[in-house]
Design a protein around this motif. Sequence first.
Motif, PDB file in Angstrom:
ATOM      1  N   ASN A 108      10.355 -38.824 -59.565  1.00 52.17           N
ATOM      2  CA  ASN A 108      11.060 -37.681 -60.139  1.00 52.17           C
ATOM      3  C   ASN A 108      12.553 -37.975 -60.159  1.00 52.17           C
ATOM      4  O   ASN A 108      13.156 -38.264 -59.118  1.00 52.17           O
ATOM      5  N   TYR A 129      15.130 -35.706 -58.022  1.00 45.06           N
ATOM      6  CA  TYR A 129      15.263 -36.089 -56.623  1.00 45.06           C
ATOM      7  C   TYR A 129      16.183 -37.296 -56.494  1.00 45.06           C
ATOM      8  O   TYR A 129      16.994 -37.375 -55.577  1.00 45.06           O
ATOM      9  N   ASN A 145      16.079 -34.472 -70.013  1.00 43.46           N
ATOM     10  CA  ASN A 145      14.840 -34.538 -69.240  1.00 43.46           C
ATOM     11  C   ASN A 145      13.705 -33.885 -70.003  1.00 43.46           C
ATOM     12  O   ASN A 145      13.746 -32.723 -70.339  1.00 43.46           O
ATOM     13  N   ALA A 152       9.327 -34.264 -69.907  1.00 42.96           N
ATOM     14  CA  ALA A 152       8.218 -34.986 -69.292  1.00 42.96           C
ATOM     15  C   ALA A 152       7.538 -35.836 -70.351  1.00 42.96           C
ATOM     16  O   ALA A 152       6.851 -35.318 -71.235  1.00 42.96           O
ATOM     17  N   ASN A 174      13.690 -45.190 -67.073  1.00 41.82           N
ATOM     18  CA  ASN A 174      14.537 -44.093 -67.532  1.00 41.82           C
ATOM     19  C   ASN A 174      15.977 -44.585 -67.647  1.00 41.82           C
ATOM     20  O   ASN A 174      16.484 -45.252 -66.753  1.00 41.82           O
TER      21      ASN A 174
END
Lengths: 199, 101
Positions: free
Chosen positions: A31, A34, A82, A84, B26
Amino acid sequence: MNLGEGVEVVSLVILAALITGAAMGVVLLPNIVYSAFLLGLVFLSMSGMYLLLNADFVAAAQILIYVGAVNVLILFAIMLVNRAEPYKTIKGGVLRNLVTGVVCVSLFSLLTYTVTTIQWHTSYAIAALPSTIVVLAKHFFSDYLLPFELVSVLLLMALVGAIILARREFVPDAIAIGYPQEEALELLERPKLPVADRS
Amino acid sequence: MVLEAFLIVAAALFCIGIYGLITSRNAVRVLMSIELMLNAVNLNLIAFSNYLDSVEIKGQVFSVFVITIAAAEAAVGLAIILSIYRSRDTVDMEQFNLLRW
């Protein structure tokens, strides 16, 4: 070993454990929110390291710039982008991670070997400066004046460049489809539709 | 003895940053890894300036410059990521093949 040295060693061990653990969390946690908060923890414990090294001004600047600016900027970027999305597994991804891990571990062991075998000629009588801010200001405004001014110009360029890159660029054909143009001082932007939809 | 401890912590942080830079998918995490590596360099600079040059603390001067450049780099990098996200609609590093071939 007196009391001050003992406190120094204990806080060094705690800070080193915090830094390495939180950095591993930044890299390895799935994640990303975090990881962003753990990155803030890394920055905070890094400023504690700077305090151990008698660098009080840099510690304050670290908290102000990294925790206050860079970390908040990263959090805003995560909130903006962001979504998913399941990452497609690529060919040879596991092998790439393994090879990278081996390279990083061997680089770390090489660096550790080099650091521990070199005889450092450290001056164990560390000079007690009146204030590091005075010494730093003397450096900034005498022998490092040109880099100081160049850095300020570079910050301005980065500011302008970030704005130019992040705003939706204005194209003249937006006027033709009824874009209001009477506000002369308004920062004109493209109408709000994603670029991928137009092409 | 203590100088070696700081240098080893900086080396560990740098290696973790390299691992994250290469393996993460990412794009924002890639920027975070770059920040980790810059922090490791800063720790090296300040440790050397404390133990080898404690009268004229020139390492701290350089670390202030590094912090400034890192802030500029983060701003421009995140703007680039935002722009790529608008055009490609993803932040996966494996799909950024605009300049690849």
